[in-house]
Design a protein around this motif. Structure first.
Motif, PDB file in Angstrom:
ATOM      1  N   MET A   1       0.854  -1.199   0.000  1.00 23.33           N
ATOM      2  CA  MET A   1       0.000   0.000   0.000  1.00 23.33           C
ATOM      3  C   MET A   1       0.890   1.250   0.000  1.00 23.33           C
ATOM      4  SD  MET A   1      -2.942   1.106   2.757  1.00 23.33           S
ATOM      5  CE  MET A   1      -3.814   2.636   2.542  1.00 23.33           C
ATOM      6  N   GLN A   2       0.601   2.162  -0.895  1.00 19.84           N
ATOM      7  CA  GLN A   2       1.410   3.372  -1.037  1.00 19.84           C
ATOM      8  C   GLN A   2       1.143   4.317   0.133  1.00 19.84           C
ATOM      9  OE1 GLN A   2       0.727   5.426  -4.703  1.00 19.84           O
ATOM     10  NE2 GLN A   2       2.476   6.803  -4.445  1.00 19.84           N
ATOM     11  N   ALA A   3       2.221   4.868   0.698  1.00 19.82           N
ATOM     12  CA  ALA A   3       2.094   5.780   1.838  1.00 19.82           C
ATOM     13  C   ALA A   3       1.493   7.107   1.386  1.00 19.82           C
ATOM     14  CB  ALA A   3       3.458   5.999   2.463  1.00 19.82           C
ATOM     15  N   ILE A   4       0.833   7.764   2.329  1.00 22.34           N
ATOM     16  CA  ILE A   4       0.265   9.098   2.047  1.00 22.34           C
ATOM     17  C   ILE A   4       1.415  10.098   1.977  1.00 22.34           C
ATOM     18  CG2 ILE A   4      -1.306  10.883   2.857  1.00 22.34           C
ATOM     19  CD1 ILE A   4      -2.837   8.717   4.375  1.00 22.34           C
ATOM     20  N   VAL A   5       1.442  10.850   0.910  1.00 22.40           N
ATOM     21  CA  VAL A   5       2.527  11.816   0.703  1.00 22.40           C
ATOM     22  C   VAL A   5       2.367  12.980   1.685  1.00 22.40           C
ATOM     23  CG1 VAL A   5       3.558  13.435  -0.924  1.00 22.40           C
ATOM     24  CG2 VAL A   5       2.739  11.209  -1.729  1.00 22.40           C
ATOM     25  N   LYS A   6       3.506  13.352   2.299  1.00 21.56           N
ATOM     26  CA  LYS A   6       3.514  14.522   3.195  1.00 21.56           C
ATOM     27  C   LYS A   6       4.568  15.501   2.710  1.00 21.56           C
ATOM     28  CE  LYS A   6       4.234  15.876   8.014  1.00 21.56           C
ATOM     29  NZ  LYS A   6       4.558  15.390   9.381  1.00 21.56           N
ATOM     30  N   VAL A   7       4.127  16.629   2.239  1.00 22.96           N
ATOM     31  CA  VAL A   7       5.024  17.641   1.712  1.00 22.96           C
ATOM     32  C   VAL A   7       4.417  19.013   2.006  1.00 22.96           C
ATOM     33  CG1 VAL A   7       3.960  17.678  -0.591  1.00 22.96           C
ATOM     34  CG2 VAL A   7       6.343  18.358  -0.321  1.00 22.96           C
ATOM     35  N   PHE A   8       5.274  20.016   2.192  1.00 27.57           N
ATOM     36  CA  PHE A   8       4.815  21.375   2.463  1.00 27.57           C
ATOM     37  C   PHE A   8       5.160  22.278   1.288  1.00 27.57           C
ATOM     38  CE2 PHE A   8       5.301  19.435   6.601  1.00 27.57           C
ATOM     39  CZ  PHE A   8       4.144  19.827   7.261  1.00 27.57           C
ATOM     40  N   GLU A   9       4.444  23.366   1.200  1.00 28.11           N
ATOM     41  CA  GLU A   9       4.595  24.257   0.045  1.00 28.11           C
ATOM     42  C   GLU A   9       5.931  24.989   0.082  1.00 28.11           C
ATOM     43  OE1 GLU A   9       1.157  26.725  -0.548  1.00 28.11           O
ATOM     44  OE2 GLU A   9      -0.228  25.103  -0.044  1.00 28.11           O
ATOM     45  N   ASP A  10       6.328  25.499  -1.078  1.00 30.28           N
ATOM     46  CA  ASP A  10       7.587  26.203  -1.222  1.00 30.28           C
ATOM     47  C   ASP A  10       7.592  27.472  -0.363  1.00 30.28           C
ATOM     48  OD1 ASP A  10      10.119  26.674  -2.210  1.00 30.28           O
ATOM     49  OD2 ASP A  10       9.391  27.829  -3.920  1.00 30.28           O
ATOM     50  N   ASN A  11       8.747  27.791   0.217  1.00 26.84           N
ATOM     51  CA  ASN A  11       8.918  28.980   1.059  1.00 26.84           C
ATOM     52  C   ASN A  11       8.023  28.961   2.293  1.00 26.84           C
ATOM     53  OD1 ASN A  11      10.929  30.242  -0.495  1.00 26.84           O
ATOM     54  ND2 ASN A  11       9.385  31.078  -1.894  1.00 26.84           N
ATOM     55  N   HIS A  12       7.721  27.764   2.777  1.00 23.10           N
ATOM     56  CA  HIS A  12       6.966  27.625   4.014  1.00 23.10           C
ATOM     57  C   HIS A  12       7.874  27.053   5.093  1.00 23.10           C
ATOM     58  CE1 HIS A  12       2.443  28.024   3.298  1.00 23.10           C
ATOM     59  NE2 HIS A  12       3.041  28.573   2.251  1.00 23.10           N
ATOM     60  N   ILE A  13       7.682  27.536   6.340  1.00 24.94           N
ATOM     61  CA  ILE A  13       8.373  26.950   7.486  1.00 24.94           C
ATOM     62  C   ILE A  13       7.501  25.814   7.999  1.00 24.94           C
ATOM     63  CG2 ILE A  13       9.297  27.379   9.793  1.00 24.94           C
ATOM     64  CD1 ILE A  13       9.564  30.321   9.043  1.00 24.94           C
ATOM     65  N   ASP A  14       8.074  24.615   8.047  1.00 29.60           N
ATOM     66  CA  ASP A  14       7.294  23.448   8.425  1.00 29.60           C
ATOM     67  C   ASP A  14       7.091  23.395   9.940  1.00 29.60           C
ATOM     68  OD1 ASP A  14       7.810  23.042   5.778  1.00 29.60           O
ATOM     69  OD2 ASP A  14       9.158  21.324   6.068  1.00 29.60           O
ATOM     70  N   PRO A  15       5.990  22.774  10.382  1.00 26.53           N
ATOM     71  CA  PRO A  15       5.839  22.526  11.806  1.00 26.53           C
ATOM     72  C   PRO A  15       6.850  21.451  12.247  1.00 26.53           C
ATOM     73  CG  PRO A  15       3.897  21.794  10.575  1.00 26.53           C
ATOM     74  CD  PRO A  15       4.852  22.372   9.599  1.00 26.53           C
ATOM     75  N   PRO A  16       7.351  21.482  13.482  1.00 23.40           N
ATOM     76  CA  PRO A  16       6.938  22.383  14.566  1.00 23.40           C
ATOM     77  C   PRO A  16       7.663  23.718  14.570  1.00 23.40           C
ATOM     78  CG  PRO A  16       8.521  20.816  15.392  1.00 23.40           C
ATOM     79  CD  PRO A  16       8.298  20.451  13.961  1.00 23.40           C
ATOM     80  N   TRP A  17       8.649  23.906  13.630  1.00 25.83           N
ATOM     81  CA  TRP A  17       9.398  25.160  13.606  1.00 25.83           C
ATOM     82  C   TRP A  17       8.498  26.354  13.308  1.00 25.83           C
ATOM     83  CZ3 TRP A  17      13.616  24.479  16.025  1.00 25.83           C
ATOM     84  CH2 TRP A  17      14.319  23.285  15.927  1.00 25.83           C
ATOM     85  N   SER A  18       7.434  26.127  12.559  1.00 25.38           N
ATOM     86  CA  SER A  18       6.512  27.232  12.274  1.00 25.38           C
ATOM     87  C   SER A  18       5.858  27.730  13.555  1.00 25.38           C
ATOM     88  CB  SER A  18       5.448  26.787  11.276  1.00 25.38           C
ATOM     89  OG  SER A  18       4.705  25.686  11.783  1.00 25.38           O
ATOM     90  N   TYR A  19       5.511  26.789  14.455  1.00 25.36           N
ATOM     91  CA  TYR A  19       4.896  27.201  15.732  1.00 25.36           C
ATOM     92  C   TYR A  19       5.874  28.033  16.555  1.00 25.36           C
ATOM     93  CZ  TYR A  19       1.911  23.260  14.401  1.00 25.36           C
ATOM     94  OH  TYR A  19       1.089  22.404  13.714  1.00 25.36           O
ATOM     95  N   LEU A  20       7.118  27.589  16.579  1.00 24.06           N
ATOM     96  CA  LEU A  20       8.134  28.304  17.343  1.00 24.06           C
ATOM     97  C   LEU A  20       8.408  29.684  16.747  1.00 24.06           C
ATOM     98  CD1 LEU A  20      10.190  28.214  19.644  1.00 24.06           C
ATOM     99  CD2 LEU A  20      11.825  27.200  18.045  1.00 24.06           C
ATOM    100  N   ALA A  21       8.460  29.753  15.414  1.00 22.73           N
ATOM    101  CA  ALA A  21       8.767  31.025  14.753  1.00 22.73           C
ATOM    102  C   ALA A  21       7.688  32.067  15.023  1.00 22.73           C
ATOM    103  CB  ALA A  21       8.924  30.803  13.245  1.00 22.73           C
ATOM    104  N   VAL A  22       6.424  31.657  14.930  1.00 22.17           N
ATOM    105  CA  VAL A  22       5.331  32.605  15.161  1.00 22.17           C
ATOM    106  C   VAL A  22       5.203  32.920  16.643  1.00 22.17           C
ATOM    107  CG1 VAL A  22       2.852  32.981  14.925  1.00 22.17           C
ATOM    108  CG2 VAL A  22       4.113  31.858  13.092  1.00 22.17           C
ATOM    109  N   PHE A  23       5.375  31.896  17.478  1.00 20.66           N
ATOM    110  CA  PHE A  23       5.300  32.154  18.920  1.00 20.66           C
ATOM    111  C   PHE A  23       6.359  33.163  19.349  1.00 20.66           C
ATOM    112  CE2 PHE A  23       6.918  31.217  23.182  1.00 20.66           C
ATOM    113  CZ  PHE A  23       5.767  31.412  23.929  1.00 20.66           C
ATOM    114  N   ALA A  24       7.533  33.112  18.731  1.00 16.74           N
ATOM    115  CA  ALA A  24       8.626  34.011  19.107  1.00 16.74           C
ATOM    116  C   ALA A  24       8.235  35.468  18.886  1.00 16.74           C
ATOM    117  CB  ALA A  24       9.882  33.669  18.316  1.00 16.74           C
TER     118      ALA A  24
END
Length: 408
Positions: A1-24
């Motif tokens: 069974m093929q795994a579900i693809v997980k990818v984020f858009e270009d020029n996006h900060i991925d979680p969990p770093w996105s949470y830290l960046a905005v929280f800062a």
């Protein structure tokens, strides 16, 4: 069974770093507002305490730190305390030829002579200021030396109401003498105000609370501006917050990947994207084609169809983005960080602002340097000087219940 693809858009900060960046940056704004509120409360409390310190008709006592009264010159003196600041002016122009000018302090001279305070109880207090006395007054005298050189002066004048901070003690007063059987004896004991060993001497024509009131007012408006900047910061990060608070992780249909070109300002660049299909709201099919991803993610994506993670925000398609969790787009995060930086800078400038008597005087204004005038200091104007001397003697004689001399 093929795994579900997980990818984020270009020029996006991925979680969990996105949470830290905005929280800062959120934390920065909250801390700046908290700092402003603390400084407002401190300044207001200091203003209240300063008003309590001076009781106009309170009796004088040994070791008192503050004394308030009306200025009188000592015998043979026509000066008390004065500060003269020399400035040089310069002009600047921006690329649109808009001019501005700056007056920069080059020299500061302080003259301090003994003088008296007439306390509200009628007692005269001899004040002996040191050479480094701090005068809190208005630079209300001006003298031009050249179109780009001038001097400003603040000066104690007879009749002015002042507060002196130092140390009060009993000591012989050279202007108060006793007589026995017609013979003049030594100076009698009176009150003298000398510098405090720890804090020197401050002479202020303002109330002690005014400086604190001005500081509280400055921080109040800084707090307002920081609050507005905080509200403005919500705008660029609106889609991120929508994903965070309203979004849900769903599995969308991955249709495939492709490359495409974009031309901007005559320059063509290659981009990488994916095509997906999802339902939002449930039952309504939507297609998103060419969602950009970075090149590394693009190379790892399968060529054929499959499944892909999507952070869906019902009713807000603009906020919907690839991936699990809430990523944040870099450009709006940078914009929000800049706003947070402006808030920090504004609070810092308010905190470090000093009035002319607390630090080097630098004045900036728009437009070219103002035209030179014929203003002169009072001490350099014979008519004004004689008038001031006569008024000083009149006040002294009136204070001693002696008939004043006539003004010429």
């Amino acid at each position: 069974m093929q795994a579900i693809v997980k990818v984020f858009e270009d020029n996006h900060i991925d979680p969990p770093w996105s949470y830290l960046a905005v929280f800062a940056i959120d934390a920065v704004m909250v801390l700046v507002i908290a700092f402003c509120v603390r400084e407002i409360r401190r300044a207001r409390r200091a203003a209240v305490e300063a008003d309590v310190v001076i009781k106009p008709k309170a009796p004088l006592f040994e070791g008192a730190r503050f004394v308030a009264g009306t200025v009188e010159f000592a015998q043979g003196e026509f000066e008390a305390v004065r500060v003269t600041i020399s400035q040089e002016g310069s002009e600047e122009s921006d690329k649109n030829n808009n001019k501005s000018h700056t007056w920069t302090e080059t020299e500061r001279e302080t003259l301090a002579r003994p003088f008296y305070l007439r306390h509200d109880t009628g007692v005269r207090v001899r004040v002996e200021p040191p050479d480094d006395v701090l005068l809190v007054d208005t630079l209300d005298q001006k003298e031009w030396l050249h179109s780009s050189k001038r001097k400003l002066r603040a000066e104690l004048l007879p009749g002015e109401r002042v507060v002196v901070e130092g140390r009060l003690h009993r000591a012989p007063d050279p202007e108060e003498v006793g007589e026995t059987a017609g013979y003049r004896q030594a100076a009698t004991t009176g009150w003298r105000m000398k510098p405090s060993p720890q804090k020197g001497m401050h002479v202020s024509t303002e109330s002690l609370s005014r400086r604190h009131e001005l500081r509280a007012r400055a921080f109040f408006w800084t707090c307002v501006w920081v609050g507005l900047l905080g509200l403005a910061m919500l705008i660029p990060l609106g889609t991120y917050r929508a994903r965070l608070l309203l979004g849900e992780n769903v599995v969308a249909t991955y249709l495939g990947k492709r490359t495409f070109e974009r031309t901007s300002k005559g320059k063509t660049t290659m981009h990488h994207g994916v095509d997906i299909r999802y339902e939002s709201p449930p039952g309504t099919v939507r297609f998103s084609r060419g969602i950009e991803v970075d090149e590394d993610d693009y190379l790892e994506l399968p060529a054929g169809p499959g499944e892909i993670w999507l952070r869906r925000v019902p009713g807000f398609s603009t906020a919907t983005a690839l991936g699990q969790g809430s990523s944040v787009w870099v450009p709006p995060w940078v914009a929000a960080a800049v706003l947070a930086g402006i808030a920090v800078y504004r609070a810092y400038r308010t905190h470090t602002y000093r009035r002319w008597y607390e630090g080097r005087l630098v004045e900036k204004d728009k437009g070219p340097l103002p035209p030179q005038t014929n203003e002169r200091f009072l001490a350099d104007d014979p008519v004004a000087l004689e008038g001031r001397r006569a008024r000083a003697l009149r006040r002294e004689r009136a204070a001693k219940h002696v008939e004043p001399i006539p003004l010429e």
